[in-house]
Scaffold this motif. Structure first.
Motif, PDB file in Angstrom:
ATOM      1  N   HIS A 111      -0.485  -4.286   5.921  1.00 53.92           N
ATOM      2  CA  HIS A 111      -1.781  -4.193   6.602  1.00 53.92           C
ATOM      3  C   HIS A 111      -2.940  -4.678   5.739  1.00 53.92           C
ATOM      4  O   HIS A 111      -4.093  -4.524   6.120  1.00 53.92           O
ATOM      5  CB  HIS A 111      -2.019  -2.763   7.106  1.00 53.92           C
ATOM      6  CG  HIS A 111      -1.932  -1.708   6.044  1.00 53.92           C
ATOM      7  ND1 HIS A 111      -0.759  -1.052   5.746  1.00 53.92           N
ATOM      8  CD2 HIS A 111      -2.858  -1.213   5.205  1.00 53.92           C
ATOM      9  CE1 HIS A 111      -0.984  -0.179   4.770  1.00 53.92           C
ATOM     10  NE2 HIS A 111      -2.241  -0.273   4.418  1.00 53.92           N
ATOM     11  N   ARG A 168      -2.759  -3.580  -8.134  1.00 53.69           N
ATOM     12  CA  ARG A 168      -2.181  -3.715  -6.800  1.00 53.69           C
ATOM     13  C   ARG A 168      -1.019  -4.697  -6.807  1.00 53.69           C
ATOM     14  O   ARG A 168      -1.117  -5.769  -7.407  1.00 53.69           O
ATOM     15  CB  ARG A 168      -3.251  -4.247  -5.837  1.00 53.69           C
ATOM     16  CG  ARG A 168      -2.934  -4.038  -4.354  1.00 53.69           C
ATOM     17  CD  ARG A 168      -2.750  -2.587  -4.010  1.00 53.69           C
ATOM     18  NE  ARG A 168      -3.082  -2.243  -2.633  1.00 53.69           N
ATOM     19  CZ  ARG A 168      -2.987  -1.017  -2.159  1.00 53.69           C
ATOM     20  NH1 ARG A 168      -2.599  -0.020  -2.941  1.00 53.69           N
ATOM     21  NH2 ARG A 168      -3.318  -0.748  -0.909  1.00 53.69           N
ATOM     22  N   SER A 171       0.349   3.720   1.733  1.00 54.01           N
ATOM     23  CA  SER A 171       0.498   4.128   3.138  1.00 54.01           C
ATOM     24  C   SER A 171       1.800   3.599   3.728  1.00 54.01           C
ATOM     25  O   SER A 171       2.397   4.228   4.599  1.00 54.01           O
ATOM     26  CB  SER A 171      -0.671   3.607   3.986  1.00 54.01           C
ATOM     27  OG  SER A 171      -1.879   4.109   3.504  1.00 54.01           O
ATOM     28  N   CYS A 212       0.834  -1.203   0.000  1.00 48.22           N
ATOM     29  CA  CYS A 212       0.000   0.000   0.000  1.00 48.22           C
ATOM     30  C   CYS A 212       0.872   1.257   0.000  1.00 48.22           C
ATOM     31  O   CYS A 212       1.939   1.276   0.603  1.00 48.22           O
ATOM     32  CB  CYS A 212      -0.885  -0.020   1.245  1.00 48.22           C
ATOM     33  SG  CYS A 212      -1.970   1.398   1.414  1.00 48.22           S
ATOM     34  N   ASP A 260      -8.032  -3.320   2.185  1.00 48.51           N
ATOM     35  CA  ASP A 260      -7.727  -1.888   2.262  1.00 48.51           C
ATOM     36  C   ASP A 260      -7.922  -1.214   0.905  1.00 48.51           C
ATOM     37  O   ASP A 260      -8.733  -0.298   0.772  1.00 48.51           O
ATOM     38  CB  ASP A 260      -6.306  -1.651   2.781  1.00 48.51           C
ATOM     39  CG  ASP A 260      -5.933  -0.184   2.816  1.00 48.51           C
ATOM     40  OD1 ASP A 260      -6.841   0.660   2.769  1.00 48.51           O
ATOM     41  OD2 ASP A 260      -4.730   0.127   2.877  1.00 48.51           O
TER      42      ASP A 260
HETATM   43 ZN   LIG Z   1      -3.213   0.941   3.096  1.00 48.20          ZN
END
Ligand SMILES: [Zn+2]
Ligand SMILES: [Zn+2]
Length: 344
Positions: free
Chosen positions: A59, A339, A39, A37, A146
């Motif tokens: 995550h 992804r 993040s 991700c 997510d």
């Molecule tokens: Zn994320």
């Protein structure tokens, strides 16, 4: 076991660590897949002290139950599960309503952010964080937790505005955006306009069901306006999955009066707001601006149902665990389509 950890601020590397054990109320999961991700890049880039080190990142986790800890009911070895990454306090006003993503006591964080995550062969998580995925491929299940849940939650927030025949602009057709398009196709009857700098991303958006695609260049606002009409009309909902200054400018320039801006991407841009009616407005009157965060367990369960029905399918590039640092480098350079999913 092998784990890919942030060993010190900004440093991501594969190391050997003791295999965790399932504590009371926890489950030890053999990690089947974990999504990479943006993040995580923010975590790597954060100033020292903001996130604990060393920490195993990851995550967006799906896996198979290996062992269960004391007091765990409803789960046994061999069960396949997706992990809801947020751990709220469970007792505040928001948590009691199931909105752990708005927890008023625990700062935003969770599995792989404030405690060890899934970039490893095994991860111990509270059993309450698991959702059954049935026969859904774990490589598909992981991104839903997510990259899928975040736009699903945003779309839920905007659902009253997403009436049949309305228009939704999705900016940024990456990990989140390409799933946002599919969630809109599966759960609404809106016209979808996809916006991205990359031709490959726009091709992906078309395959996922977008009705129009617009290249994110200096003429993008004009071309979106040709589709949605001039102000005070415009897009009923805009989902910005990027969140940098140029995308925020596009978002506020095409949203309709009374429309809704969903700022999903945490790109660090700024949205100016000046409450006046005269020209030039920072954004139209009656506009709603929301900064959604992740989602709820109930929403993840619904999204898994969409995945199992084949209505939402992540476009994935897979990497073995030892190539996780390379996957993040590609993500940082914008060279991942859909992804990136690590398969330990
Ligand atoms: Zn994320
Ligand atoms: Zn709470």
């Amino acid at each position: 076991m092998r784990a890919v950890r942030m060993t010190s601020p900004g440093v991501l590397e594969q190391v050997e660590v003791p295999t965790p054990t399932a504590g009371s109320g926890e489950v030890l999961l053999a990690v089947g897949a974990v999504g990479a991700c943006h993040s995580d890049l923010h975590v790597l880039d954060a100033p020292p002290g903001l996130f604990p080190t060393p920490i195993t990142l990851g995550h967006e986790i799906a896996g198979t139950v290996e062992t269960v800890g004391a007091g765990v009911t409803g789960w046994s070895a061999g069960d396949r599960a997706a992990v809801y990454g947020i751990i709220g306090c469970g007792t505040c006003r928001a948590c009691l309503r199931g909105r752990e993503n708005q927890c008023r006591r625990v700062p935003p964080g969770g599995i792989g952010l404030s405690r060890d995550g899934g970039l490893a062969e095994y991860v111990a998580v509270p059993a309450s964080r698991l959702l059954h995925v049935g026969d859904l491929d774990l490589i598909q299940a992981a991104p839903l937790t997510d990259a899928g849940l975040t736009p699903y939650h945003a779309i839920e927030l905007a659902r009253p505005a997403l009436r049949p025949g309305t228009t939704c602009v999705v900016i940024g057709i990456g990990g989140l955006g390409h799933l946002a398009v599919q969630i809109l196709v599966a759960t609404t009857a809106v016209h979808i306009i996809a916006v991205d700098t990359s031709v490959a991303a726009l091709d992906l958006a078309t395959r996922m069901g977008a009705h129009h695609v617009v290249r994110a260049d200096p003429e993008a606002v004009d071309r979106i306006r040709e589709i949605v009409g001039p102000a005070p009309d415009g897009a009923d909902v805009v989902i910005d999955c990027v969140g940098v200054d140029p995308t925020l400018t596009t978002a506020r320039s095409v949203v309709a009066t009374g429309g809704q801006l969903l700022l999903v991407g945490l790109g660090g841009g700024t949205l100016p707001v000046r409450p006046v009616a005269d020209e030039p407005p920072t954004m139209p009157l009656e506009t709603n601006v929301v900064i959604p965060f992740w989602g709820t367990r109930a929403e993840l369960q619904e999204l898994i149902a969409l995945g199992r029905l084949g209505l939402v399918t992540a476009d994935v590039q897979t990497f073995p665990l030892e190539r996780a640092p390379e996957a993040y480098d590609l993500l940082r350079r914008g060279e991942i389509h859909g992804r990136a999913v690590i398969v330990p």
